[in-house]
Motif scaffolding. Structure first.
Motif, PDB file in Angstrom:
ATOM      1  N   ASP A   4      51.805  71.612   9.316  1.00 55.18           N
ATOM      2  CA  ASP A   4      50.469  71.421   9.859  1.00 55.18           C
ATOM      3  C   ASP A   4      49.465  72.124   8.936  1.00 55.18           C
ATOM      4  OD1 ASP A   4      48.159  71.265  11.302  1.00 55.18           O
ATOM      5  OD2 ASP A   4      49.070  71.812  13.212  1.00 55.18           O
ATOM      6  N   LEU A   5      48.387  71.422   8.589  1.00 61.14           N
ATOM      7  CA  LEU A   5      47.452  71.970   7.593  1.00 61.14           C
ATOM      8  C   LEU A   5      46.497  73.017   8.156  1.00 61.14           C
ATOM      9  CD1 LEU A   5      46.502  68.741   5.582  1.00 61.14           C
ATOM     10  CD2 LEU A   5      48.176  70.518   5.002  1.00 61.14           C
ATOM     11  N   GLN A   6      46.298  73.009   9.447  1.00 61.78           N
ATOM     12  CA  GLN A   6      45.405  74.011  10.045  1.00 61.78           C
ATOM     13  C   GLN A   6      46.058  75.384   9.974  1.00 61.78           C
ATOM     14  OE1 GLN A   6      42.347  73.211  10.991  1.00 61.78           O
ATOM     15  NE2 GLN A   6      42.941  71.171  10.296  1.00 61.78           N
ATOM     16  N   LYS A   8      47.880  78.404  11.239  1.00 59.65           N
ATOM     17  CA  LYS A   8      48.807  78.390  12.365  1.00 59.65           C
ATOM     18  C   LYS A   8      48.279  79.248  13.518  1.00 59.65           C
ATOM     19  CE  LYS A   8      51.841  75.854  10.148  1.00 59.65           C
ATOM     20  NZ  LYS A   8      51.149  75.499   8.891  1.00 59.65           N
ATOM     21  N   LEU A  14      54.896  79.565  12.514  1.00 57.92           N
ATOM     22  CA  LEU A  14      54.689  80.506  11.413  1.00 57.92           C
ATOM     23  C   LEU A  14      56.031  80.827  10.779  1.00 57.92           C
ATOM     24  CD1 LEU A  14      52.136  82.244  10.410  1.00 57.92           C
ATOM     25  CD2 LEU A  14      53.262  84.137  11.575  1.00 57.92           C
ATOM     26  N   TYR A  15      56.121  80.575   9.475  1.00 56.53           N
ATOM     27  CA  TYR A  15      57.359  80.888   8.773  1.00 56.53           C
ATOM     28  C   TYR A  15      57.343  82.362   8.387  1.00 56.53           C
ATOM     29  CZ  TYR A  15      61.037  80.827   5.261  1.00 56.53           C
ATOM     30  OH  TYR A  15      62.164  81.097   4.541  1.00 56.53           O
ATOM     31  N   ARG A  42      44.915  81.297   0.594  1.00 54.23           N
ATOM     32  CA  ARG A  42      46.052  80.423   0.922  1.00 54.23           C
ATOM     33  C   ARG A  42      47.404  81.116   1.026  1.00 54.23           C
ATOM     34  NH1 ARG A  42      42.264  77.082  -1.622  1.00 54.23           N
ATOM     35  NH2 ARG A  42      42.532  78.220  -3.542  1.00 54.23           N
ATOM     36  N   LEU A  43      47.377  82.443   1.197  1.00 57.51           N
ATOM     37  CA  LEU A  43      48.653  83.134   1.425  1.00 57.51           C
ATOM     38  C   LEU A  43      48.968  83.226   2.911  1.00 57.51           C
ATOM     39  CD1 LEU A  43      49.036  86.138  -1.036  1.00 57.51           C
ATOM     40  CD2 LEU A  43      50.174  83.935  -1.053  1.00 57.51           C
ATOM     41  N   GLY A  44      48.023  82.806   3.745  1.00 59.20           N
ATOM     42  CA  GLY A  44      48.316  82.785   5.177  1.00 59.20           C
ATOM     43  C   GLY A  44      47.734  83.939   5.979  1.00 59.20           C
ATOM     44  N   LYS A  45      46.613  84.473   5.540  1.00 58.93           N
ATOM     45  CA  LYS A  45      45.994  85.576   6.285  1.00 58.93           C
ATOM     46  C   LYS A  45      45.478  85.126   7.647  1.00 58.93           C
ATOM     47  CE  LYS A  45      43.132  86.174   3.005  1.00 58.93           C
ATOM     48  NZ  LYS A  45      43.756  85.175   2.138  1.00 58.93           N
ATOM     49  N   SER A  46      44.737  84.004   7.641  1.00 62.28           N
ATOM     50  CA  SER A  46      44.179  83.548   8.916  1.00 62.28           C
ATOM     51  C   SER A  46      45.297  83.195   9.892  1.00 62.28           C
ATOM     52  CB  SER A  46      43.271  82.334   8.701  1.00 62.28           C
ATOM     53  OG  SER A  46      42.196  82.669   7.866  1.00 62.28           O
ATOM     54  N   SER A  47      46.340  82.564   9.377  1.00 59.43           N
ATOM     55  CA  SER A  47      47.473  82.202  10.239  1.00 59.43           C
ATOM     56  C   SER A  47      48.125  83.444  10.831  1.00 59.43           C
ATOM     57  CB  SER A  47      48.516  81.419   9.437  1.00 59.43           C
ATOM     58  OG  SER A  47      47.965  80.226   8.930  1.00 59.43           O
ATOM     59  N   PHE A 222      61.486  77.293   3.214  1.00 56.61           N
ATOM     60  CA  PHE A 222      60.318  76.817   3.957  1.00 56.61           C
ATOM     61  C   PHE A 222      60.224  75.288   3.868  1.00 56.61           C
ATOM     62  CE2 PHE A 222      55.792  75.557   3.765  1.00 56.61           C
ATOM     63  CZ  PHE A 222      55.381  75.943   5.030  1.00 56.61           C
ATOM     64  N   GLY A 251      50.070  77.983   1.262  1.00 51.77           N
ATOM     65  CA  GLY A 251      49.073  76.933   1.485  1.00 51.77           C
ATOM     66  C   GLY A 251      49.390  75.673   0.688  1.00 51.77           C
ATOM     67  N   THR A 254      52.613  74.020   2.036  1.00 47.96           N
ATOM     68  CA  THR A 254      52.314  73.294   3.272  1.00 47.96           C
ATOM     69  C   THR A 254      51.651  71.955   2.965  1.00 47.96           C
ATOM     70  OG1 THR A 254      51.995  75.395   4.418  1.00 47.96           O
ATOM     71  CG2 THR A 254      51.103  73.447   5.492  1.00 47.96           C
TER      72      THR A 254
HETATM   73  P1  ADP Z   1      44.452  82.154   4.154  1.00 52.28           P
HETATM   74  O1  ADP Z   1      43.702  82.529   5.379  1.00 52.28           O
HETATM   75  O2  ADP Z   1      45.162  83.312   3.524  1.00 52.28           O
HETATM   76  O3  ADP Z   1      43.623  81.417   3.138  1.00 52.28           O
HETATM   77  P2  ADP Z   1      45.750  80.207   5.895  1.00 52.28           P
HETATM   78  O4  ADP Z   1      46.234  80.990   7.049  1.00 52.28           O
HETATM   79  O5  ADP Z   1      44.511  79.401   6.057  1.00 52.28           O
HETATM   80  O6  ADP Z   1      45.615  81.150   4.587  1.00 52.28           O
HETATM   81  O7  ADP Z   1      46.955  79.280   5.442  1.00 52.28           O
HETATM   82  C1  ADP Z   1      46.878  78.349   4.392  1.00 52.28           C
HETATM   83  C2  ADP Z   1      47.769  77.172   4.730  1.00 52.28           C
HETATM   84  O8  ADP Z   1      49.127  77.584   4.794  1.00 52.28           O
HETATM   85  C3  ADP Z   1      47.497  76.501   6.061  1.00 52.28           C
HETATM   86  O9  ADP Z   1      47.776  75.138   5.914  1.00 52.28           O
HETATM   87  C4  ADP Z   1      48.512  77.128   7.011  1.00 52.28           C
HETATM   88  O10 ADP Z   1      48.873  76.247   8.050  1.00 52.28           O
HETATM   89  C5  ADP Z   1      49.688  77.392   6.094  1.00 52.28           C
HETATM   90  N1  ADP Z   1      50.428  78.637   6.418  1.00 52.28           N
HETATM   91  C6  ADP Z   1      50.014  79.884   6.162  1.00 52.28           C
HETATM   92  N2  ADP Z   1      50.938  80.806   6.484  1.00 52.28           N
HETATM   93  C7  ADP Z   1      51.983  80.119   6.965  1.00 52.28           C
HETATM   94  C8  ADP Z   1      53.274  80.495   7.468  1.00 52.28           C
HETATM   95  N3  ADP Z   1      53.663  81.777   7.509  1.00 52.28           N
HETATM   96  N4  ADP Z   1      54.099  79.499   7.880  1.00 52.28           N
HETATM   97  C9  ADP Z   1      53.718  78.208   7.828  1.00 52.28           C
HETATM   98  N5  ADP Z   1      52.538  77.801   7.363  1.00 52.28           N
HETATM   99  C10 ADP Z   1      51.662  78.729   6.932  1.00 52.28           C
END
Ligand code: ADP
Ligand code: MG
Length: 362
Positions: A4-6, A8, A14-15, A42-47, A222, A251, A254
Motif C-alpha cells: 500500500d502506497l500510503q 502505514k 508495517l514490516y 521514504r525510510l518510513g518515519k510517518s508510517s 519484504f 518507500g 513499496t
Molecule cells: P517517510 O515518512 O520516512 O518519508 P513513509 O512512512 O511515508 O516514509 O513511507 C514511505 C513508503 O514506504 C510508503 O509507501 C509506506 O507505505 C511504505 N512503508 C514505510 N515503512 C514501511 C514498513 N515498515 N513496512 C511497509 N511499508 C512501509
C-alpha cells in the motif's frame, strides 16, 4: 497490505521496525518529554509514527507540518492550535468517556473544553496556554498526551518561535510528550538546537530514534512477503535485481511492489515507471533549493557522477556554473548535507538514496 502506497497505519501492514516501536513506547512509558524520529525521505518515519501512536494507547495528536506549511504558506499559532485539537479529538473518538468538547466558531477553534477545564481564546489562541491545559488534563486523568509534529523542521519557517514554545513545554509540562520527525535531519537539529547554547532547548535530553534502511535480506524478504500476500509469483533473480537497484529504501521497494504486484506491470515497465515517478518527485523536492541557487543542482550532479571530494565537486560546479568562492561553496555543500540530500563519511560525499542518485545522474 505491505505494498500500500500510503503511510502505514496498522501494525500488520508495517514490516519489521520492532526495535524502533519498542524504543518509542519505552520513552513514552518512562515519561520522556521529547522524542526525535530521524531518517532520510521514504525510510518510513510517518508510517512508524502512525503505528507507534495508535499502539501507544494514549491520547495523541499528529500534525503534518510539511503539508500545513505548503497549504498555508505559513503556520500561525491559531492554525496549529486548531490542528492540534482536531487531531486529539480524533484520537479520543470511540473510547471517549473523557468528554472533550470543542467550541467551534466560524470553523475556527475559539476554545476548548476539556472535562471541565475550559480554554477560551480571544482573537489569537494562546498555544502555550492550550498546552498548559492539556498538561493539567493529562495529569488529572493520568493519561500522557502525545503531540507529534511530522517533518517538524518546517516549523522553523513559520516566523514564530516554536522552538521556544517546545522548550517551555519540555521543561514545564511533564505530562506531555513531544515527538518530532524529520527527513532534513540537519535542519531539524538546527531548529531545536540541543547542542547550541544560543537555542532554548540547549542541553535538553531527547530520545533519538534513527531509522535505518533495510538490509539486503530484509529488502528481499519484504518483497517476497508482499508478493505472497498478493498471490503474485516473482522469480528470485528478479527480487535480487530489484533489491540491488533500490537498496533498502522501503518507500521505493513499496512502490516497486505496487507497480509490479498490484498494477501487474512486467519487471522492466515497473522499474521504468518507478524511475519516472521518482524523477518528478525528486525534482519537486529539490526545487525549493534549486530555485534559491541553481548551483545546488550542479553540486548534486557532480556527486551523482562520482565526485566525492570537496575539490572535485567544486571543480565540476565551477566548470558548469562559473567561479564560486570557497566559503560560499562550502555553505552550499553543508546545506545539502543538512537537508539530507548528501551524506558525508570518511570516504567523502555521496547521495544516500540510490534512486535519487540515478535520477540526478541522468
Ligand atoms: P517517510 O515518512 O520516512 O518519508 P513513509 O512512512 O511515508 O516514509 O513511507 C514511505 C513508503 O514506504 C510508503 O509507501 C509506506 O507505505 C511504505 N512503508 C514505510 N515503512 C514501511 C514498513 N515498515 N513496512 C511497509 N511499508 C512501509
Ligand atoms: Mg513522512
Amino acid at each position: 497490505m505491505l505494498f500500500d502506497l500510503q503511510p502505514k497505519m496498522r501494525r500488520e501492514d508495517l514490516y519489521d521496525r520492532e526495535e524502533e516501536l519498542k524504543e518509542f513506547s519505552e520513552a513514552v512509558e518512562l515519561g520522556e518529554t521529547l522524542v526525535l524520529l530521524l531518517g532520510i525521505r521514504r525510510l518510513g518515519k510517518s508510517s512508524l509514527l502512525n503505528v507507534a501512536l495508535s499502539e501507544s494507547g494514549k491520547p495523541f495528536s499528529k500534525i503534518d507540518v510539511r503539508s500545513l506549511y505548503f497549504t498555508h504558506g505559513s503556520i500561525p499559532q491559531e492554525l496549529l492550535a486548531r490542528k492540534l485539537l482536531e487531531g486529539l479529538l480524533k484520537s479520543l473518538k470511540g473510547r471517549d468517556k473523557l468528554r472533550i468538547g470543542l467550541v467551534n466558531a466560524l470553523s475556527r477553534v475559539k476554545g476548548v473544553k476539556i472535562s471541565g477545564i475550559q480554554v477560551e481564546f480571544d482573537e489569537k489562541p494562546d498555544l502555550s496556554e492550550l498546552l498548559e491545559r492539556l498538561d493539567a488534563w493529562a495529569e488529572k486523568t493520568g493519561k500522557r498526551v502525545i503531540i507529534a509534529f511530522d517533518e517538524a523542521q518546517y516549523l522553523r519557517l513559520s516566523g514564530i518561535q516554536y522552538d521556544g514554545l517546545i522548550a517551555y513545554a519540555v521543561d514545564n509540562l511533564p505530562n506531555l510528550t513531544f515527538v518530532l520527525t524529520g527527513s532534513e535531519v540537519g535542519m531539524l537539529h538546527d531548529f531545536i538546537g540541543l547542542d547550541n547554547p544560543r537555542k532554548p532547548l540547549f542541553g535538553r535530553y531527547a530520545r533519538e530514534i534513527t531509522l535505518k534502511r533495510f538490509s539486503r535480506e530484509q529488502s528481499g524478504d519484504f518483497l517476497r512477503r508482499g508478493f505472497d500476500e498478493l498471490g503474485v509469483k516473482v522469480h528470485e533473480e528478479e527480487i535480487e535485481r530489484v533489491v540491488e537497484k533500490l537498496d533498502g529504501i522501503v518507500g521505493w521497494l513499496t512502490l516497486y511492489g505496487y507497480l509490479r504486484g498490484v498494477r501487474k506491470l512486467p519487471e522492466k515497465d515497473a522499474l521504468d515507471e518507478l524511475f519516472e515517478r521518482a524523477k518528478a518527485l525528486v525534482l519537486d523536492e529539490i526545487s525549493t533549493l534549486t530555485r534559491y541557487s541553481a548551483r545546488y543542482w550542479y553540486l548534486l550532479k557532480a556527486v551523482s557522477l562520482g565526485n566525492d571530494s570537496w575539490s572535485s565537486i567544486k571543480e565540476y560546479v565551477e566548470f558548469k556554473a562559473g567561479k564560486i568562492n570557497d566559503a560560499k561553496f562550502s555553505a552550499l555543500l553543508k546545506n545539502l548535507v543538512k537537508y539530507g540530500y548528501l551524506e558525508k563519511t570518511s570516504d567523502g560525499y555521496s547521495i544516500p538514496d540510490p534512486v535519487v542518485r540515478e535520477v540526478i545522474k541522468k
